[in-house]
Enzyme design. Structure first.
Site, PDB file in Angstrom:
ATOM      1  N   HIS A   1      -6.805 -19.898  11.667  1.00  0.00           N
ATOM      2  CA  HIS A   1      -8.306 -20.096  11.301  1.00  0.00           C
ATOM      3  C   HIS A   1      -9.071 -18.895  10.519  1.00  0.00           C
ATOM      4  O   HIS A   1      -9.649 -19.150   9.420  1.00  0.00           O
ATOM      5  CB  HIS A   1      -8.886 -20.560  12.624  1.00  0.00           C
ATOM      6  CG  HIS A   1     -10.389 -20.547  12.345  1.00  0.00           C
ATOM      7  ND1 HIS A   1     -11.439 -21.433  11.559  1.00  0.00           N
ATOM      8  CD2 HIS A   1     -11.515 -19.568  12.401  1.00  0.00           C
ATOM      9  CE1 HIS A   1     -12.440 -21.386  11.535  1.00  0.00           C
ATOM     10  NE2 HIS A   1     -12.657 -20.172  12.056  1.00  0.00           N
TER      11      HIS A   1
ATOM     12  N   CYS B   1      -8.443 -26.039  13.059  1.00  0.00           N
ATOM     13  CA  CYS B   1      -9.607 -26.831  13.303  1.00  0.00           C
ATOM     14  C   CYS B   1      -9.395 -28.348  13.273  1.00  0.00           C
ATOM     15  O   CYS B   1     -10.185 -28.914  13.545  1.00  0.00           O
ATOM     16  CB  CYS B   1     -10.524 -26.322  12.243  1.00  0.00           C
ATOM     17  SG  CYS B   1     -11.420 -24.742  12.554  1.00  0.00           S
TER      18      CYS B   1
ATOM     19  N   GLY C   1      -3.025  -1.562 -13.337  1.00  0.00           N
ATOM     20  CA  GLY C   1      -4.203  -2.186 -12.522  1.00  0.00           C
ATOM     21  C   GLY C   1      -4.861  -1.157 -11.805  1.00  0.00           C
ATOM     22  O   GLY C   1      -4.242   0.026 -11.851  1.00  0.00           O
TER      23      GLY C   1
ATOM     24  N   ASP D   1      -7.799  -7.054   0.438  1.00  0.00           N
ATOM     25  CA  ASP D   1      -6.970  -7.085   1.457  1.00  0.00           C
ATOM     26  C   ASP D   1      -7.763  -6.391   2.569  1.00  0.00           C
ATOM     27  O   ASP D   1      -8.623  -5.634   2.447  1.00  0.00           O
ATOM     28  CB  ASP D   1      -5.721  -6.387   1.328  1.00  0.00           C
ATOM     29  CG  ASP D   1      -6.013  -4.834   1.442  1.00  0.00           C
ATOM     30  OD1 ASP D   1      -5.744  -4.379   2.652  1.00  0.00           O
ATOM     31  OD2 ASP D   1      -6.320  -4.184   0.377  1.00  0.00           O
TER      32      ASP D   1
ATOM     33  N   CYS E   1     -14.383 -26.348   8.641  1.00  0.00           N
ATOM     34  CA  CYS E   1     -12.898 -25.879   8.256  1.00  0.00           C
ATOM     35  C   CYS E   1     -12.152 -26.787   8.342  1.00  0.00           C
ATOM     36  O   CYS E   1     -11.970 -27.802   8.836  1.00  0.00           O
ATOM     37  CB  CYS E   1     -12.767 -24.456   9.336  1.00  0.00           C
ATOM     38  SG  CYS E   1     -11.076 -23.850   8.891  1.00  0.00           S
TER      39      CYS E   1
ATOM     40  N   ASP F   1      -1.934   8.549  -3.082  1.00  0.00           N
ATOM     41  CA  ASP F   1      -3.404   9.284  -3.384  1.00  0.00           C
ATOM     42  C   ASP F   1      -3.612  10.149  -2.031  1.00  0.00           C
ATOM     43  O   ASP F   1      -2.993   9.866  -0.892  1.00  0.00           O
ATOM     44  CB  ASP F   1      -4.248   8.218  -3.790  1.00  0.00           C
ATOM     45  CG  ASP F   1      -4.671   7.044  -2.566  1.00  0.00           C
ATOM     46  OD1 ASP F   1      -3.475   6.787  -2.030  1.00  0.00           O
ATOM     47  OD2 ASP F   1      -5.649   6.752  -2.205  1.00  0.00           O
TER      48      ASP F   1
ATOM     49  N   ASP G   1       0.823  -1.141  -0.108  1.00  0.00           N
ATOM     50  CA  ASP G   1       0.022   0.084   0.153  1.00  0.00           C
ATOM     51  C   ASP G   1       0.961   1.235   0.188  1.00  0.00           C
ATOM     52  O   ASP G   1       1.846   1.127   0.593  1.00  0.00           O
ATOM     53  CB  ASP G   1      -0.939   0.165   1.294  1.00  0.00           C
ATOM     54  CG  ASP G   1      -2.104   0.997   1.131  1.00  0.00           C
ATOM     55  OD1 ASP G   1      -2.172   1.540   0.238  1.00  0.00           O
ATOM     56  OD2 ASP G   1      -3.233   0.682   2.004  1.00  0.00           O
ATOM     57  N   SER G   2       0.553   2.252  -0.452  1.00  0.00           N
ATOM     58  CA  SER G   2       1.268   3.387  -0.783  1.00  0.00           C
ATOM     59  C   SER G   2       1.526   4.219   0.284  1.00  0.00           C
ATOM     60  O   SER G   2       2.701   5.081   0.301  1.00  0.00           O
ATOM     61  CB  SER G   2       0.728   4.248  -2.026  1.00  0.00           C
ATOM     62  OG  SER G   2      -0.471   4.778  -1.478  1.00  0.00           O
ATOM     63  N   GLY G   3       0.873   4.342   1.429  1.00  0.00           N
ATOM     64  CA  GLY G   3       0.991   5.352   2.287  1.00  0.00           C
ATOM     65  C   GLY G   3       0.039   6.266   2.141  1.00  0.00           C
ATOM     66  O   GLY G   3      -0.134   7.092   3.028  1.00  0.00           O
ATOM     67  N   GLY G   4      -0.605   6.372   1.269  1.00  0.00           N
ATOM     68  CA  GLY G   4      -1.836   7.142   1.245  1.00  0.00           C
ATOM     69  C   GLY G   4      -2.860   7.287   2.043  1.00  0.00           C
ATOM     70  O   GLY G   4      -3.325   8.304   2.711  1.00  0.00           O
ATOM     71  N   PHE G   5      -3.135   5.982   2.551  1.00  0.00           N
ATOM     72  CA  PHE G   5      -4.024   5.927   3.470  1.00  0.00           C
ATOM     73  C   PHE G   5      -3.681   6.286   5.028  1.00  0.00           C
ATOM     74  O   PHE G   5      -4.486   6.968   5.920  1.00  0.00           O
ATOM     75  CB  PHE G   5      -4.422   4.185   3.942  1.00  0.00           C
ATOM     76  CG  PHE G   5      -5.361   4.011   4.984  1.00  0.00           C
ATOM     77  CD1 PHE G   5      -6.756   4.294   4.626  1.00  0.00           C
ATOM     78  CD2 PHE G   5      -4.879   3.623   6.459  1.00  0.00           C
ATOM     79  CE1 PHE G   5      -7.635   4.216   5.939  1.00  0.00           C
ATOM     80  CE2 PHE G   5      -5.808   3.400   7.232  1.00  0.00           C
ATOM     81  CZ  PHE G   5      -7.194   3.576   7.161  1.00  0.00           C
TER      82      PHE G   5
ATOM     83  N   GLN H   1     -10.454   7.329  -5.989  1.00  0.00           N
ATOM     84  CA  GLN H   1     -11.226   7.837  -5.258  1.00  0.00           C
ATOM     85  C   GLN H   1     -12.556   8.520  -5.564  1.00  0.00           C
ATOM     86  O   GLN H   1     -12.807   8.148  -6.644  1.00  0.00           O
ATOM     87  CB  GLN H   1     -10.215   9.109  -4.381  1.00  0.00           C
ATOM     88  CG  GLN H   1      -8.942   8.612  -3.805  1.00  0.00           C
ATOM     89  CD  GLN H   1      -9.235   8.041  -2.556  1.00  0.00           C
ATOM     90  OE1 GLN H   1     -10.250   8.056  -1.950  1.00  0.00           O
ATOM     91  NE2 GLN H   1      -8.181   7.188  -1.984  1.00  0.00           N
TER      92      GLN H   1
ATOM     93  N   CYS I   1      -8.747 -26.062   8.305  1.00  0.00           N
ATOM     94  CA  CYS I   1      -7.460 -25.315   8.800  1.00  0.00           C
ATOM     95  C   CYS I   1      -6.749 -26.271   9.764  1.00  0.00           C
ATOM     96  O   CYS I   1      -7.341 -27.202  10.458  1.00  0.00           O
ATOM     97  CB  CYS I   1      -7.540 -24.004   9.202  1.00  0.00           C
ATOM     98  SG  CYS I   1      -8.195 -23.934  10.739  1.00  0.00           S
TER      99      CYS I   1
END
Ligand SMILES: [Zn+2]
Length: 427
Positions: A386, A360, A265, A317, A355, A188, A109-113, A238, A357
């Protein structure tokens, strides 16, 4: 049907195609599709859920376990890795995947968040519901913020040691190239649902100007860093809850080309009103180029994943699966519940009997209750395995249902059980 992208971003390193997207199947009655993202570090079969390892680790879980539970790729955060250990360290280590011993594709992730979470939204909630929260709940006072945005970039104070830093689109690209993930996001400005309409327009214009600067710097770095695997760059759409802004962003960024470089993308970002999620995503995905992958940023609750898939998103994500696991909350086919609840003290069944996993198949709810109550470290590891498996598998099942032509039945079956038994599927 094969719609592999045939653009200037397809370079070859050895015999491996560096980055491309092939669509294998597209639904005729919705925007949903099934495809393959090819990266220098391997393939991602889509739709796919990408677990988050913010600081180059999925907290408490070994990379081998993430691979075993079906994770196809991991997403880390450029802002956090820039502050610690420093993106130059990851570069020297051979890139993010090598550094954290992850044998597959990676995203950053770019750091924009963080511009939002340290700035306007500092210590505030990123509301998914425009009605529940008032403006004061989501907008931090100017003097309280750790980040300040201007047209050139963002100045922020480290949450670790108070040191001052400056992020611009160029710096974000330099940091993300050093980190070396297969898929990066353009820098962004993320807004909240409660920013004013004029501010949303300003932030969107800024994000567009920054997108051009990201493409230019990305092209320069790709050419300068000879011999490195190609890193794909996704533009971020955005526009908050406004139809005209979302469509304008998708149109402008979808067709943007600067010095022969376009986005590989797209990420759909910003505050997303949960009640309008499908509508907002469809506005954007009806416009974005069909032959490029689309990532829905920060979305990972089961019911939201169905909405994202049927409206044309390829990857997702979210930190939720691992974050809630550490507080003893687990997803099951019967809904979501807390293992620390005393009703599980003598429950010798698995967390979820359906499940497959590691947790489980080897442990009971009674054991999980015991390790959570005793604050044993293994509680986080087992619950995270899990929850991540549950979400990864759910999206895998959606992919298979699309191929088998029974997505609608699978969705109705899952949501009928998931919400019916618990009534608590929402976060
Ligand atoms: Zn499980």
């Amino acid at each position: 049907m094969r719609c592999g992208s045939r653009n200037n971003h397809e370079f070859r390193f050895g015999n491996a195609l560096s980055f491309s997207f092939d669509i294998k199947h597209a639904e005729s009655n919705s925007l949903a599709r099934v495809g393959t993202i090819n990266t220098p570090h391997g393939q991602i079969q889509t739709p796919a859920f990408i677990p988050v390892g913010t600081k180059a680790t999925v907290k408490s879980v070994l990379p081998e376990s993430m691979k075993d539970l079906g994770s196809q790729a991991l997403l880390s955060n450029a802002y956090h890795l820039y502050l610690q250990p420093g993106s130059d360290i990851l570069d020297e280590a051979g890139g993010l995947a090598q550094f954290m011993n992850w044998p597959g594709p990676t995203f950053t992730d770019s750091g924009g968040f963080q511009v939002l979470s340290l700035g306007v939204g500092f210590k505030k909630v990123l509301a998914m519901d425009a009605q529940t929260f008032r403006r004061d709940d989501v907008i931090a006072g100017n003097k309280d913020r750790l980040a300040h945005v201007d047209d050139e970039g963002v100045t922020f104070k480290s949450h670790l040691d108070g040191s001052m830093h400056r992020f611009t689109p160029e710096v974000s690209m330099q940091v993300q190239h050093q980190i070396g993930a297969d898929i990066m996001f353009a820098f962004d400005e993320c807004t909240t649902l409660h920013n004013t309409r004029p501010y949303q327009e300003l932030a969107m214009d800024r994000t567009y100007a920054w997108a051009i600067r990201c493409l230019d710097e990305h092209k320069r770095l790709t050419e300068a860093r000879v011999g490195k695997p190609y890193q794909a760059l996704f533009g971020v759409i955005q526009g908050a809850q406004y139809e005209d802004l979302r469509k304008k962003a998708a149109t402008d960024l979808g067709s943007l080309e600067s010095n022969g470089q376009s986005f590989d993308g797209f990420g759909i970002g910003g505050a997303l009103d949960k009640g309008q999620l499908g509508t907002i995503v469809s506005w954007v995905n009806e416009i974005l180029p069909e032959n490029k992958p689309r990532h829905l940023l920060g979305i990972g609750a089961p019911e939201d994943l169905f909405v994202g898939v049927e409206n044309g998103c390829d990857t997702f994500d979210c930190v939720l699966a691992s974050r809630i696991a550490r507080t003893s909350a687990v997803y099951t086919m019967e809904g979501r519940f807390n293992l620390s609840n005393s009703r599980f003290k003598r429950d010798f069944t698995p967390i979820d009997s359906e499940c497959d996993c590691y947790t489980c198949t080897h442990y009971t709810r009674a054991y999980m209750h015991h390790v959570f109550r005793g604050k044993e470290i293994i509680s986080a590891t087992l619950a995270t395995i899990h929850n991540e498996r549950f979400i990864v598998r759910l999206v895998d099942q959606m992919r298979q249902a699309l191929l088998d032509g029974n997505f609608a039945d699978m969705k109705a079956d899952f949501l009928g059980r998931y919400t019916h038994r618990s009534g608590q599927s929402r976060d």
